[in-house]
Design a protein around this motif. Structure first.
Motif, PDB file in Angstrom:
ATOM      1  N   VAL A 136       1.720   1.428  -3.702  1.00 27.39           N
ATOM      2  CA  VAL A 136       1.056   1.993  -4.200  1.00 27.39           C
ATOM      3  C   VAL A 136       1.183   3.924  -4.448  1.00 27.39           C
ATOM      4  CG1 VAL A 136      -1.679   2.535  -5.107  1.00 27.39           C
ATOM      5  CG2 VAL A 136      -0.177   0.289  -4.215  1.00 27.39           C
ATOM      6  N   GLU A 137       1.004   3.835  -2.654  1.00 28.56           N
ATOM      7  CA  GLU A 137       1.348   5.737  -2.194  1.00 28.56           C
ATOM      8  C   GLU A 137       2.379   6.835  -3.093  1.00 28.56           C
ATOM      9  OE1 GLU A 137      -0.382   9.220  -1.553  1.00 28.56           O
ATOM     10  OE2 GLU A 137      -1.579   6.867  -1.377  1.00 28.56           O
ATOM     11  N   TYR A 171       4.132   5.663  -5.787  1.00 27.02           N
ATOM     12  CA  TYR A 171       4.135   5.186  -7.063  1.00 27.02           C
ATOM     13  C   TYR A 171       3.425   6.715  -7.616  1.00 27.02           C
ATOM     14  CZ  TYR A 171       5.741   0.854  -7.606  1.00 27.02           C
ATOM     15  OH  TYR A 171       6.991  -0.184  -6.838  1.00 27.02           O
ATOM     16  N   ARG A 172       1.888   6.694  -6.599  1.00 28.09           N
ATOM     17  CA  ARG A 172       0.763   8.371  -7.091  1.00 28.09           C
ATOM     18  C   ARG A 172       1.639   9.268  -7.498  1.00 28.09           C
ATOM     19  NH1 ARG A 172      -4.755   7.321  -6.643  1.00 28.09           N
ATOM     20  NH2 ARG A 172      -5.165   5.691  -6.035  1.00 28.09           N
ATOM     21  N   HIS A 192      -2.391  -6.190  -5.505  1.00 26.15           N
ATOM     22  CA  HIS A 192      -1.823  -4.653  -6.052  1.00 26.15           C
ATOM     23  C   HIS A 192      -1.446  -4.367  -7.473  1.00 26.15           C
ATOM     24  CE1 HIS A 192      -1.306  -5.261  -1.496  1.00 26.15           C
ATOM     25  NE2 HIS A 192      -1.868  -4.176  -1.434  1.00 26.15           N
ATOM     26  N   ARG A 242      -4.423  -3.996  -8.669  1.00 33.68           N
ATOM     27  CA  ARG A 242      -5.305  -2.598  -7.856  1.00 33.68           C
ATOM     28  C   ARG A 242      -5.088  -1.658  -8.228  1.00 33.68           C
ATOM     29  NH1 ARG A 242      -5.265  -2.612  -1.165  1.00 33.68           N
ATOM     30  NH2 ARG A 242      -5.902  -4.138  -2.177  1.00 33.68           N
ATOM     31  N   PHE A 243      -3.353  -1.152  -8.545  1.00 28.75           N
ATOM     32  CA  PHE A 243      -2.400  -0.222  -9.139  1.00 28.75           C
ATOM     33  C   PHE A 243      -2.573  -0.089 -10.376  1.00 28.75           C
ATOM     34  CE2 PHE A 243       1.390   1.528 -10.850  1.00 28.75           C
ATOM     35  CZ  PHE A 243       1.324   2.989 -10.623  1.00 28.75           C
ATOM     36  N   GLU A 255       1.405  -1.313  -0.193  1.00 32.33           N
ATOM     37  CA  GLU A 255      -0.201   0.153   0.292  1.00 32.33           C
ATOM     38  C   GLU A 255       0.879   1.416   0.229  1.00 32.33           C
ATOM     39  OE1 GLU A 255      -3.083  -0.205  -0.443  1.00 32.33           O
ATOM     40  OE2 GLU A 255      -3.516  -2.091  -0.131  1.00 32.33           O
ATOM     41  N   THR A 267      -6.236   2.510 -11.337  1.00 29.67           N
ATOM     42  CA  THR A 267      -6.136   4.020 -10.907  1.00 29.67           C
ATOM     43  C   THR A 267      -5.766   4.226 -12.345  1.00 29.67           C
ATOM     44  OG1 THR A 267      -3.426   3.746 -10.257  1.00 29.67           O
ATOM     45  CG2 THR A 267      -4.562   3.377  -8.721  1.00 29.67           C
TER      46      THR A 267
END
Length: 350
Positions: A197-198, A200-201, A223, A226-227, A194, A230
């Motif tokens: 993911v943040e 990479y954002r 994941h 999930r990624f 998680e 986005t």
């Protein structure tokens, strides 16, 4: 056998091998013969190799791919402390391949100057694929160097950035060790999936990143799905897919990523390469034709990328003969095509 009958030749080798993973004859040996037959088929027809491949693929309009130039190396490809394997630049704003090569080369040399100013000439050594290997402390520090080089070269709006994270290399259990190359620090800079993911954002917001390869462990389907959902950037599967048709099929069904990294030695024959590219394109995925470590000066993947009309090619830095030869062959092809040459440019995701 008739060298123009590629599928029959490839099937004969598969039948002779008799194993699921080409373990008897070996995938590398089978691939070498398959490529040699493909070149012989083109010679028999008296057409350029990329034209012959386009005929095998069933597409009449070859295209020049956008090059993904490696500019900073890390991970297992370099001796610095950078966890991710590569930072690449994509000259999507070029109008022709020759211009893309110029843009990439100029930015690469500006990056050398940026690194020299900040760290000294000793940090301008290059990694396996020709990218510089400065001893940066974080993803962001490395990306700042690349962003500055793009600015100095005058291509801020014309060059995008791609990452090859190769996250499997530093995944321990369910966490990611960003200090895995520094024994004295290892274990102090763990991130959860998680957290990644943040991260990479944030990076995609702060930098012109349009593509991320292997952002999670190769078995972390949850994941990567999930990624990908986005829609932040192109999500490329390398270790995650291994150019394996069964894994590609599952990824398509589960919307697990949206681009294939095509390594032909993971497949084994030219015919099977064509089939997995068709599989990816039918799902409207991007396709990145890729080099490997331990490359030779053979330029087959350049003709392959053009013949299959894939939008991207990853062949390393604009440095070192075994990497440059792929780009030089693309220059030859563009010159030969003349007015008929089409560079993917902004359509690089096809």
């Amino acid at each position: 056998m008739d060298p123009t009958l590629q599928s029959q030749i490839d099937q004969a080798m598969i039948d002779l091998d008799k194993t699921e993973k080409k373990a008897e004859l070996g995938a590398n040996a089978i691939l070498a013969v398959s490529i040699a037959a493909c070149k012989a088929g083109a010679a028999e027809k008296e057409v350029p190799l990329y034209r012959h491949i386009a005929d095998l693929f069933g597409k009449a309009s070859p295209m020049l791919p956008v090059p993904a130039f490696t500019v900073i190396s890390g991970g297992k490809h370099a001796g610095n402390n950078l966890a991710i394997q590569e930072i690449m630049i994509l000259p999507t704003g070029a109008s022709r391949f020759v211009e893309a090569l110029q843009m990439g080369t100029e930015t690469y040399h500006h990056l050398k100057a940026v690194i020299t100013e900040k760290y000294g000439t000793h940090d301008c050594n290059v990694g396996e694929s020709g990218g510089f290997a400065p001893n940066v402390s974080s993803f962001r520090e490395a990306l700042d160097l690349v962003k500055e080089a793009i600015r100095r070269a005058g291509y801020t709006d014309k060059i995008k950035i791609a990452l090859d994270v190769a996250a499997t290399n530093f995944c321990i259990g369910t966490r990611y060790d960003l200090d895995f190359k520094s024994p004295q620090k290892s274990g102090q800079n763990f991130l959860s999936a998680e957290d990644m993911v943040e991260l990479y954002r944030e990076l995609c917001t702060d930098f012109p990143i349009v593509s991320i390869e292997d952002p999670f462990d190769k078995e972390d389907w949850e994941h990567i799905k999930r990624f990908s959902s986005t829609g932040i950037c192109q999500v490329v599967g390398d270790d995650f897919l291994m150019s394996n048709s069964k894994r590609i099929e599952r990824a398509i069904l589960e919307y697990a990523c949206n681009a294939l990294l095509l390594k032909i030695n993971q497949v084994g024959t030219v015919t099977e390469v064509i089939e997995v590219v068709k599989q990816a394109k039918e799902a409207h995925w991007g396709v990145v034709t890729s080099h490997r470590c331990g490359e030779t000066i053979d330029s087959f993947i350049a003709d392959l990328a053009v013949g299959l009309s894939v939008g991207q090619i990853k062949a390393g830095a604009p440095c070192r003969g075994e990497r440059l030869e792929k780009y030089i062959q693309l220059l030859r092809i563009e010159e030969e095509l003349g007015d008929q040459a089409v560079y993917c440019g902004e359509d690089w995701k096809q």
